[in-house]
Design an enzyme around this catalytic site. Structure first.
Site, short mmCIF file in Angstrom:
data_model
loop_
_atom_site.label_atom_id
_atom_site.label_comp_id
_atom_site.label_asym_id
_atom_site.label_seq_id
_atom_site.Cartn_x
_atom_site.Cartn_y
_atom_site.Cartn_z
N HIS A 107 0.79 -1.36 0.05
CA HIS A 107 -0.04 -0.08 -0.07
C HIS A 107 0.93 1.19 0.03
CE1 HIS A 107 -3.67 -2.45 0.32
NE2 HIS A 107 -3.69 -2.62 1.54
N HIS A 176 -9.79 2.31 0.47
CA HIS A 176 -9.63 1.21 1.15
C HIS A 176 -10.87 0.99 2.26
CE1 HIS A 176 -7.86 -2.25 3.46
NE2 HIS A 176 -6.74 -2.31 2.65
N GLU A 307 -11.68 -3.27 -2.89
CA GLU A 307 -10.55 -2.43 -3.26
C GLU A 307 -10.35 -2.69 -4.90
OE1 GLU A 307 -7.10 -3.12 -0.51
OE2 GLU A 307 -8.73 -4.32 0.49
C1 BGC Z 1 -4.42 -6.50 1.84
C2 BGC Z 1 -4.27 -7.32 3.21
C3 BGC Z 1 -4.01 -6.13 4.28
C4 BGC Z 1 -4.92 -5.02 4.28
C5 BGC Z 1 -5.09 -4.03 5.28
C6 BGC Z 1 -5.60 -5.35 1.95
O1 BGC Z 1 -5.63 -4.62 0.87
O2 BGC Z 1 -4.75 -7.30 0.89
O3 BGC Z 1 -3.45 -8.00 3.18
O4 BGC Z 1 -3.70 -6.65 5.38
O5 BGC Z 1 -5.27 -4.47 3.12
O6 BGC Z 1 -3.86 -3.93 5.90
#
Ligand code: BGC
Length: 342
Positions: A107, A176, A307
């Site tokens: 991210h 998110h 997402e």
């Molecule tokens: C990921 C997860 C992660 C989460 C937040 C998601 O987009 O795929 O693996 O733990 O975001 O941290």
């Protein structure tokens, strides 16, 4: 028609600036978005009886968003999801990103687009945030100008992402938000019925990096082409939850992505997007330790994320959809979150 109001949400520590909150309201929805991380902090949706509930997980105050927390409601960038070992090559040159989820980059890195203050501009039916991600930010090549625009159209929240690069760089932007259509703070999402318009998905290794195979969903737990009730489905397949990219049918035009129905309240969320994938994440890492809005605690599986995105690790997997943005090109993607009752 939508109305937009603007207020102070909080002050960042050590003179870091003022975070503002923008409230977008239509006759069907009310959404609060702050200039820290372009974060959706609240989203009120009516149920079948006309009773409004906030259906996104989050915090009442800025402090909540500044602590270590799993990206509640935020915009993710420069590249959403994982890049294997935080390493990739562009035009023969190797780049190394911060490793913030061993052994990978997740991210956008240590300080991704979710952890910066954006510049807001009020629109007649929404709000636009912009920022310039400097050359080398978190290890990414080149400067990136970014615009994220939220608009409200009746029961639909529309999120548009635009970007321009000074050098070739991977770009993959998403939001998110964690939803619980029973109302945030409800203990789980097991009674939600989920449909995802994908014939294939990406199996992952133990570090959640796609192994490269684009696998058919047919005959697997990943076949969500017809509605499944989440709790029963996880149990039937002995799954810990979903944290996978589903490869969407459809081109660069607007296409259907997913539908989630909460029968008890009647609330329905439908997602449409221009993106080639969606990470369906069922809050597997939530553990009940965060203090949320209205005294809520958020245990495992108490929210889900859809997402919309390019496929994870696309920069290292040439058979995945192209993720590089080059100078002179424009990155332009839109996702529609459409709420209704049924
Ligand atoms: C990921 C997860 C992660 C989460 C937040 C998601 O987009 O795929 O693996 O733990 O975001 O941290």
């Amino acid at each position: 028609m939508a109305s937009v109001t603007r207020a102070v949400f909080g002050e960042l520590p050590s003179g870091g600036g003022t975070v503002e909150k923008f409230q977008l309201q239509s006759d069907l929805l009310r959404v609060d978005i702050i200039s820290w991380g372009c974060t959706i902090t609240a989203l009120e949706v009516k149920d079948r009886q006309g009773r409004a509930s906030d259906v996104v997980l989050g915090f009442a105050e800025l402090e909540g968003y500044l602590q270590k927390q799993p990206y509640f409601g935020a915009v993710i960038g420069r590249v959403a999801n994982r890049i294997a070992k935080g390493t990739f090559k562009v035009d023969g040159k190797e780049y190394h990103l911060a490793i913030n989820k061993e052994p990978n980059s997740l991210h956008g890195g240590v300080r991704g687009f979710d952890k910066v203050l954006w510049t807001p501009r009020v629109l007649s039916n929404g709000v636009q945030f912009s920022r310039v991600s400097p050359d080398g930010e978190e290890g990414y090549p080149g400067e990136l100008k970014v615009w994220v625009t939220y608009t409200l159209d009746g029961g639909e929240l529309v999120v548009n992402y635009r970007a321009q690069a000074s050098q070739a760089t991977p770009v993959n932007l998403t939001n998110h938000s964690y939803f619980n259509l029973a109302g945030q703070g409800s203990p789980n999402i097991y009674d939600h019925e989920v449909t995802i318009e994908a014939d294939t998905y990406l199996p992952v290794d133990e570090t959640l990096i796609p192994i490269g195979e684009v696998a058919p969903v047919q005959g697997t737990a990943f076949d969500l082409r017809k509605p499944v009730e989440l709790g029963k489905h996880l149990q039937d397949f002995q799954l810990n939850g979903f944290d996978h990219n589903f490869c969407l049918k459809g081109s660069k035009e607007k296409h259907f992505c997913a539908r989630v129905h909460h029968a008890a309240s009647g609330r329905v969320l439908e997602v449409y997007t221009t993106q080639p994938g969606v990470q369906f994440y069922t809050g597997n890492f939530l553990d009940g330790t965060l203090k949320g809005k209205n005294g809520a605690v958020y245990p495992k599986h108490s929210g889900f994320c859809l997402e919309t995105q390019n496929w994870p690790d696309a920069v290292n997997q040439p058979h995945f959809p192209p993720v590089l943005l080059r100078p002179g090109e424009e990155y332009d993607h839109t996702t529609w979150f459409k709420f209704s009752v049924a």
